[in-house]
Design a protein around this motif. Structure first.
Motif, PDB file in Angstrom:
ATOM      1  N   ILE A 120       0.852  -1.191   0.000  1.00 48.50           N
ATOM      2  CA  ILE A 120       0.000   0.000   0.000  1.00 48.50           C
ATOM      3  C   ILE A 120       0.883   1.235   0.000  1.00 48.50           C
ATOM      4  N   ASP A 121       0.695   2.075  -1.009  1.00 51.37           N
ATOM      5  CA  ASP A 121       1.399   3.353  -1.080  1.00 51.37           C
ATOM      6  C   ASP A 121       0.410   4.461  -0.747  1.00 51.37           C
ATOM      7  N   LEU A 122       0.637   5.137   0.388  1.00 52.35           N
ATOM      8  CA  LEU A 122      -0.219   6.239   0.802  1.00 52.35           C
ATOM      9  C   LEU A 122       0.259   7.537   0.165  1.00 52.35           C
ATOM     10  N   GLY A 123      -0.684   8.371  -0.249  1.00 53.36           N
ATOM     11  CA  GLY A 123      -0.298   9.605  -0.920  1.00 53.36           C
ATOM     12  C   GLY A 123      -1.317  10.701  -0.739  1.00 53.36           C
TER      13      GLY A 123
ATOM     14  N   ILE B 285     -11.746   6.278   5.947  1.00 50.91           N
ATOM     15  CA  ILE B 285     -10.604   5.442   6.337  1.00 50.91           C
ATOM     16  C   ILE B 285     -11.087   4.077   6.815  1.00 50.91           C
ATOM     17  N   ASN B 286     -12.143   4.054   7.632  1.00 51.40           N
ATOM     18  CA  ASN B 286     -12.673   2.786   8.143  1.00 51.40           C
ATOM     19  C   ASN B 286     -13.148   1.869   7.016  1.00 51.40           C
ATOM     20  N   LYS B 287     -13.868   2.445   6.053  1.00 51.98           N
ATOM     21  CA  LYS B 287     -14.376   1.644   4.936  1.00 51.98           C
ATOM     22  C   LYS B 287     -13.236   1.149   4.043  1.00 51.98           C
ATOM     23  N   THR B 288     -12.224   1.990   3.861  1.00 50.38           N
ATOM     24  CA  THR B 288     -11.073   1.591   3.038  1.00 50.38           C
ATOM     25  C   THR B 288     -10.340   0.414   3.664  1.00 50.38           C
ATOM     26  N   ILE B 289     -10.067   0.505   4.968  1.00 48.95           N
ATOM     27  CA  ILE B 289      -9.342  -0.557   5.659  1.00 48.95           C
ATOM     28  C   ILE B 289     -10.160  -1.847   5.685  1.00 48.95           C
ATOM     29  N   ALA B 290     -11.462  -1.721   5.926  1.00 50.66           N
ATOM     30  CA  ALA B 290     -12.321  -2.908   5.966  1.00 50.66           C
ATOM     31  C   ALA B 290     -12.327  -3.619   4.617  1.00 50.66           C
ATOM     32  N   GLU B 291     -12.351  -2.850   3.527  1.00 51.08           N
ATOM     33  CA  GLU B 291     -12.359  -3.450   2.199  1.00 51.08           C
ATOM     34  C   GLU B 291     -11.020  -4.120   1.883  1.00 51.08           C
ATOM     35  N   ILE B 292      -9.925  -3.522   2.351  1.00 48.69           N
ATOM     36  CA  ILE B 292      -8.594  -4.109   2.116  1.00 48.69           C
ATOM     37  C   ILE B 292      -8.453  -5.427   2.879  1.00 48.69           C
TER      38      ILE B 292
ATOM     39  N   LEU C 248       6.000   6.546   7.142  1.00 49.59           N
ATOM     40  CA  LEU C 248       6.034   7.926   6.656  1.00 49.59           C
ATOM     41  C   LEU C 248       6.497   8.890   7.750  1.00 49.59           C
ATOM     42  N   ASN C 249       7.293   9.866   7.356  1.00 47.11           N
ATOM     43  CA  ASN C 249       7.734  10.924   8.268  1.00 47.11           C
ATOM     44  C   ASN C 249       6.698  12.048   8.220  1.00 47.11           C
ATOM     45  N   VAL C 250       5.599  11.853   8.939  1.00 40.15           N
ATOM     46  CA  VAL C 250       4.477  12.794   8.867  1.00 40.15           C
ATOM     47  C   VAL C 250       4.861  14.150   9.429  1.00 40.15           C
ATOM     48  N   SER C 251       5.596  14.164  10.560  1.00 43.71           N
ATOM     49  CA  SER C 251       5.994  15.445  11.163  1.00 43.71           C
ATOM     50  C   SER C 251       6.897  16.231  10.222  1.00 43.71           C
ATOM     51  N   GLY C 252       7.767  15.534   9.477  1.00 42.60           N
ATOM     52  CA  GLY C 252       8.615  16.217   8.504  1.00 42.60           C
ATOM     53  C   GLY C 252       7.820  16.741   7.316  1.00 42.60           C
ATOM     54  N   MET C 253       6.823  15.963   6.874  1.00 44.05           N
ATOM     55  CA  MET C 253       5.977  16.404   5.764  1.00 44.05           C
ATOM     56  C   MET C 253       5.125  17.611   6.156  1.00 44.05           C
TER      57      MET C 253
ATOM     58  N   PHE D  72      -4.750   6.098   9.953  1.00 48.31           N
ATOM     59  CA  PHE D  72      -4.853   4.993   8.997  1.00 48.31           C
ATOM     60  C   PHE D  72      -3.952   3.837   9.427  1.00 48.31           C
ATOM     61  N   ARG D  73      -2.726   4.142   9.816  1.00 50.58           N
ATOM     62  CA  ARG D  73      -1.784   3.087  10.210  1.00 50.58           C
ATOM     63  C   ARG D  73      -2.245   2.374  11.484  1.00 50.58           C
ATOM     64  N   ASN D  74      -2.709   3.147  12.484  1.00 52.60           N
ATOM     65  CA  ASN D  74      -3.132   2.545  13.748  1.00 52.60           C
ATOM     66  C   ASN D  74      -4.335   1.623  13.558  1.00 52.60           C
ATOM     67  N   LYS D  75      -5.296   2.066  12.758  1.00 56.70           N
ATOM     68  CA  LYS D  75      -6.493   1.252  12.538  1.00 56.70           C
ATOM     69  C   LYS D  75      -6.192   0.038  11.666  1.00 56.70           C
ATOM     70  N   LEU D  76      -5.267   0.203  10.719  1.00 57.76           N
ATOM     71  CA  LEU D  76      -4.876  -0.928   9.895  1.00 57.76           C
ATOM     72  C   LEU D  76      -4.186  -1.992  10.742  1.00 57.76           C
ATOM     73  N   LYS D  77      -3.353  -1.572  11.681  1.00 54.92           N
ATOM     74  CA  LYS D  77      -2.672  -2.522  12.567  1.00 54.92           C
ATOM     75  C   LYS D  77      -3.683  -3.277  13.431  1.00 54.92           C
TER      76      LYS D  77
END
Length: 383
Positions: free
Chosen positions: A190-193, A268-275, A288-293, A311-316
């Protein structure tokens, strides 16, 4: 296994008064604990732990100050939990894990009413209502969401919170360990963008919900209401506006913020559930370096609205429930610059280059190429 459930409740007017009073008392006691320890430090005296402060508050301070008897009128466990939270904040500060704890401000800080199961009748849940200590039976708006006590699910503790004028209950439930089936399908990268929320290596793309007409309309409405709120603050200083009108406008802004946040979270919930429903053997994402971005002023708003951390926490959490291995690739891994066909690294790849073109003749979408490289990554950490 412990699992949390959060849903909206519909308390009566009397229950709302009790909730507001308890939350206000918890905020006051938390601030009082911080201020008391700060005063002790200025005098050169020893730090007072949460347990010692609780004993001193109930046995010495309140009896000697009759005007503070209202502290004992609310649920004692909620007050005690606020003191424990203050002690935890100080402990983290002393261990250099966080900054000095801040005082909680009325109407701004997220203060919750804590409750715990003390006897068999407490914290029982039915399909449409839940029994909360000192509040009694409170109606649940989303019927059947919280597992009922009749099914053998036991509520351990929970909190009641207020957000944009709406009341929510969050409960921690002890659930039986589910039997996890072995997933034999291929893995997914999965590439997040920012252009799209998630690009999968199986060819599936999930759009950026922030570009939808619905959210754009709400953001324009939010902009207008915030300007109106700003003018009311200016008029309040001049004496041309009232505090009551200011609070009404403030609630309008809070409701719009809450609605926008709910739409993003739901996407986000629907995306993760479908994946997760595809049952891959593993899922690979990039650290991802979110704080840097966020430091890039041109991208900071788009990065914040995508909610990559959530997204990452719910995916985990979903991967743990379904027995899927979540792989985290290091942030310096050049997933976008590697040619998936020949493995060549294109060092001069720019952010504006949306199509990846390699000297070997490989031409592919930049984000899809990155998802393929993440799927086939060899160096990773298991979350």
């Amino acid at each position: 296994m412990l699992k949390s459930f959060k849903t909206e409740i519909n308390p009566t007017a009397e229950q709302k008064v009790k909730i507001n009073k308890t939350i206000g008392t918890c905020r006051y006691v938390y601030n009082f604990y911080l201020g008391h320890n700060k005063a002790l430090h200025d005098k050169g005296e020893n730090f007072m732990t949460g347990k010692s402060f609780s004993v001193w508050l109930n046995n010495e301070y309140i009896p000697n100050n009759p005007d503070k008897v209202w502290i004992k009128e609310v649920y004692s466990k909620a007050v005690k939990k606020s003191i424990e939270d203050g002690c935890t904040a100080f402990t983290r500060f002393f261990r250099h894990q966080s900054a000095f704890p801040n005082f909680k401000k009325k109407g701004k800080s997220d203060v919750k009413m804590y409750f715990v199961k003390n006897n068999p009748k407490d914290c029982t849940c039915e399909r449409h209502r839940i029994n909360i200590p000192t509040l009694g039976w409170v109606r649940i708006k989303e019927k059947g969401y919280i597992p009922t006590t009749k099914d053998g699910w036991r509520i351990i503790s929970g909190t009641v919170s207020i957000k944009a004028g709406r009341y929510y209950v969050s409960v921690l439930i002890e659930v039986p360990d589910a039997k996890i089936a072995n997933n034999c399908n291929d893995g997914i990268g999965i590439d997040l963008g920012l252009k799209d929320l998630a690009i999968l290596s199986n060819g599936k793309t999930y759009k950026n919900i922030n570009k939808s007409a619905r959210l754009r309309k709400l953001e324009k409405q939010l902009c207008r209401e915030q300007k109106c709120l700003s003018r009311k603050y200016e008029n309040l200083k001049k004496g041309e506006s009232t505090q009551r009108n200011l609070q009404k406008q403030k609630l309008k802004v809070q409701k719009l913020h809450h609605r926008i946040d709910d739409i993003r979270t739901d996407h986000i919930n629907k995306t993760i559930a479908e994946i997760v429903k595809t049952k891959p053997s593993y899922i690979t994402i990039e650290d991802l370096n979110v704080s840097g971005m966020m430091k890039n002023r041109h991208l900071s708003k788009g990065v914040a609205s995508q909610k990559f951390r959530e997204f990452r926490n719910k995916l985990k959490s979903k991967c743990d429930d379904n027995g899927i291995e979540l792989r985290i690739v290091a942030r310096w891994y050049p997933s976008s610059k590697i040619c998936h066909c020949c493995g060549t690294i294109k060092k001069d790849l720019k952010l504006s280059d949306r199509i990846y073109r390699c000297a070997c003749g490989y031409v592919e979408d930049r984000d899809f190429n990155a998802s393929l490289n993440l799927r086939d990554a060899v160096t990773y950490e298991v979350a």
